[in-house]
Design a protein around this motif. Structure first.
Motif, PDB file in Angstrom:
ATOM      1  N   PHE A 317       0.833  -1.209   0.000  1.00  0.00           N
ATOM      2  CA  PHE A 317       0.000   0.000   0.000  1.00  0.00           C
ATOM      3  C   PHE A 317       0.867   1.258   0.000  1.00  0.00           C
ATOM      4  O   PHE A 317       0.538   2.240  -0.690  1.00  0.00           O
ATOM      5  CB  PHE A 317      -0.933   0.005   1.207  1.00  0.00           C
ATOM      6  N   CYS A 320       2.143   1.910  -3.466  1.00  0.00           N
ATOM      7  CA  CYS A 320       1.069   2.385  -4.342  1.00  0.00           C
ATOM      8  C   CYS A 320       0.596   3.786  -3.951  1.00  0.00           C
ATOM      9  O   CYS A 320       0.304   4.612  -4.814  1.00  0.00           O
ATOM     10  CB  CYS A 320      -0.102   1.405  -4.314  1.00  0.00           C
ATOM     11  N   LEU A 376      -3.100   3.426  -6.760  1.00  0.00           N
ATOM     12  CA  LEU A 376      -4.071   2.740  -5.910  1.00  0.00           C
ATOM     13  C   LEU A 376      -4.879   1.716  -6.707  1.00  0.00           C
ATOM     14  O   LEU A 376      -5.336   0.715  -6.150  1.00  0.00           O
ATOM     15  CB  LEU A 376      -5.003   3.763  -5.262  1.00  0.00           C
ATOM     16  N   THR A 377      -5.040   1.943  -7.997  1.00  0.00           N
ATOM     17  CA  THR A 377      -5.714   0.959  -8.855  1.00  0.00           C
ATOM     18  C   THR A 377      -4.922  -0.346  -8.894  1.00  0.00           C
ATOM     19  O   THR A 377      -5.498  -1.445  -8.854  1.00  0.00           O
ATOM     20  CB  THR A 377      -5.880   1.510 -10.273  1.00  0.00           C
ATOM     21  N   ALA A 380      -5.559  -2.340  -5.741  1.00  0.00           N
ATOM     22  CA  ALA A 380      -6.831  -3.061  -5.809  1.00  0.00           C
ATOM     23  C   ALA A 380      -6.716  -4.289  -6.715  1.00  0.00           C
ATOM     24  O   ALA A 380      -7.296  -5.341  -6.430  1.00  0.00           O
ATOM     25  CB  ALA A 380      -7.935  -2.127  -6.314  1.00  0.00           C
ATOM     26  N   ASN A 381      -5.960  -4.169  -7.805  1.00  0.00           N
ATOM     27  CA  ASN A 381      -5.783  -5.303  -8.718  1.00  0.00           C
ATOM     28  C   ASN A 381      -5.039  -6.450  -8.044  1.00  0.00           C
ATOM     29  O   ASN A 381      -5.359  -7.625  -8.266  1.00  0.00           O
ATOM     30  CB  ASN A 381      -5.022  -4.854  -9.969  1.00  0.00           C
ATOM     31  N   LEU A 383      -5.076  -7.227  -4.853  1.00  0.00           N
ATOM     32  CA  LEU A 383      -6.015  -7.880  -3.949  1.00  0.00           C
ATOM     33  C   LEU A 383      -6.977  -8.783  -4.727  1.00  0.00           C
ATOM     34  O   LEU A 383      -7.301  -9.895  -4.280  1.00  0.00           O
ATOM     35  CB  LEU A 383      -6.804  -6.834  -3.162  1.00  0.00           C
ATOM     36  N   SER A 384      -7.411  -8.309  -5.895  1.00  0.00           N
ATOM     37  CA  SER A 384      -8.338  -9.102  -6.705  1.00  0.00           C
ATOM     38  C   SER A 384      -7.672 -10.385  -7.217  1.00  0.00           C
ATOM     39  O   SER A 384      -8.257 -11.472  -7.141  1.00  0.00           O
ATOM     40  CB  SER A 384      -8.839  -8.255  -7.885  1.00  0.00           C
TER      41      SER A 384
END
Length: 402
Positions: A317, A320, A376-377, A380-381, A383-384
């Motif tokens: 984090f 990012c 930040l995108t 999120a990717n 984590l996905s």
């Protein structure tokens, strides 16, 4: 916020006039405590430098041997899914640590030169009260990030050491984070202390080596904000006069921007491979950590895995977040340039402003090896994608149990 800023100034002073960057100096001091010889970030005597180097020569070979023993244990237990996921969690983190350490040592001269240039830009370009306030505010944020991340890892690794000493038979060589094949010839107490101290030293060294890159990105973000504020000087006073000569000021802004572009390119060249390894391994680490929390037996090791998950998420984090801040601030440059009173200026000024705005239309973006932007995108990717890996691991584990 002012009280918090004053507190961070007491921890390690940042000074605009002297070009002192307290966040980088604080992180270098913490790195030296963990056996990493990051000298040259702040003044030290020859005796202090020798003590740091002697500590590093003692600590680093022991840590390298420990990671080798972890890797050997991984090879020995390759067929057991549960054991492998526990071992991979620590081995990937520790191999990544050594990759970043060796990369830092290899590029250390260039990193110190980047720090010297940032100090020069701080002394010469942070001028107005608003710019100085921005400098101290972001320096306070950098120090807080450095301390919070470091303290989180110190707490979790210290707890692991305590659990190892309380229930050594259940932890030593059997459960995360002590899945390591230590030679049986070592006395039991020595073996346990070696496991615990090596885990603490490596775990606490990870945030210090990460923060070198993160804090350098924070400095680029800081100077981009200062650059955006530089256009406020080009607003006329109530009598319609400007406090500076517009064309000369615009040239200094263009030179300032070029300096930042060059620093970003050098940092990208230094860190693109370690960051790419970091993001690729983080995807697996997050997935395997979540997998262990799902299939864990509620033992002491399971509690430590929860702390590790928070540490890994914090790690990626921060990359990012600060990368995203640099990207967002660089996108504002064109708007800041267009917002100045350029209609009242001569043709030379408008031509220079146009060139600046064309260059500023290409935002500064740090990447993971050129494959993924640090935004930040991207967080999120990761984590996905990790969720998808968890689903595969659960299927493999179910088949293994059947």
């Amino acid at each position: 916020m002012n009280r918090l800023r004053g507190l961070t100034q007491r921890i390690w002073e940042s000074n605009v006039d002297e070009g002192r960057i307290g966040s980088l100096e604080l992180n270098a001091f913490l790195a030296q405590l963990m056996g990493l010889p990051l000298s040259g970030f702040f003044p030290q005597s020859k005796k202090q430098r020798f003590r740091v180097l002697a500590t590093s020569c003692l600590v680093l070979p022991c840590l390298f041997l420990y990671v080798s023993l972890e890797t050997y244990d991984l090879v020995l237990n390759w067929t057991d899914v549960d054991v492998v996921t526990q071992n991979v969690l620590s081995t990937l983190l520790h191999v990544g640590y050594w990759f970043k350490v060796l990369n830092t040592f290899y590029h250390y001269t260039e990193i110190k030169d980047i720090v010297i240039q940032l100090r020069f830009l701080t002394r010469t370009c942070v001028i107005s009260p608003q710019q100085r306030d921005t400098f101290h505010r972001l320096e306070a944020e950098g120090k807080l990030v450095c301390l919070i991340y470091f303290c989180l890892v110190v707490f979790s690794s210290g707890m692991a050491m305590v659990m190892l000493l309380i229930v050594p038979d259940a932890m030593a060589g059997k459960r995360f984070p002590f899945r390591v094949h230590v030679p049986s010839q070592l006395p039991t107490l020595v073996s346990h202390l070696y496991m615990g101290l090596s885990t603490i030293w490596i775990s606490c060294g990870i945030p210090t080596i990460d923060n070198v890159n993160v804090l350098l990105m924070n400095q680029i973000c800081l100077h981009l904000k200062v650059l955006n504020l530089a256009f406020e000087v080009l607003q006329p006073d109530p009598e319609g006069r400007l406090p500076v000569e517009p064309y000369e000021w615009m040239l200094s802004i263009v030179q300032y921007h070029c300096h930042l572009i060059g620093l970003r390119q050098r940092m990208e060249r230094i860190y693109h491979l370690p960051v790419m390894f970091q993001f690729a391994s983080s995807l697996l680490l997050v997935a395997m950590t979540v997998f262990q929390t799902l299939v864990g037996d509620g033992s002491n090791s399971s509690v430590l895995i929860y702390f590790m998950l928070s540490g890994v998420l914090c790690q990626i984090f921060l990359y990012c977040w600060f990368g995203n801040e640099v990207y967002e601030q660089s996108k504002k440059l064109s708007t800041s340039g267009f917002g100045c009173d350029w209609l009242q200026c001569d043709k030379r000024f408008r031509s220079s402003l146009l060139i600046f705005m064309l260059n500023a239309d290409r935002p500064l973006l740090f990447t993971a090896g050129g494959f993924m932007g640090l935004t930040l995108t991207s967080f999120a990717n990761i984590l996905s994608k990790s969720y998808s890996v968890v689903a595969v691991l659960r299927q493999m584990y179910a088949k293994d149990q059947a």
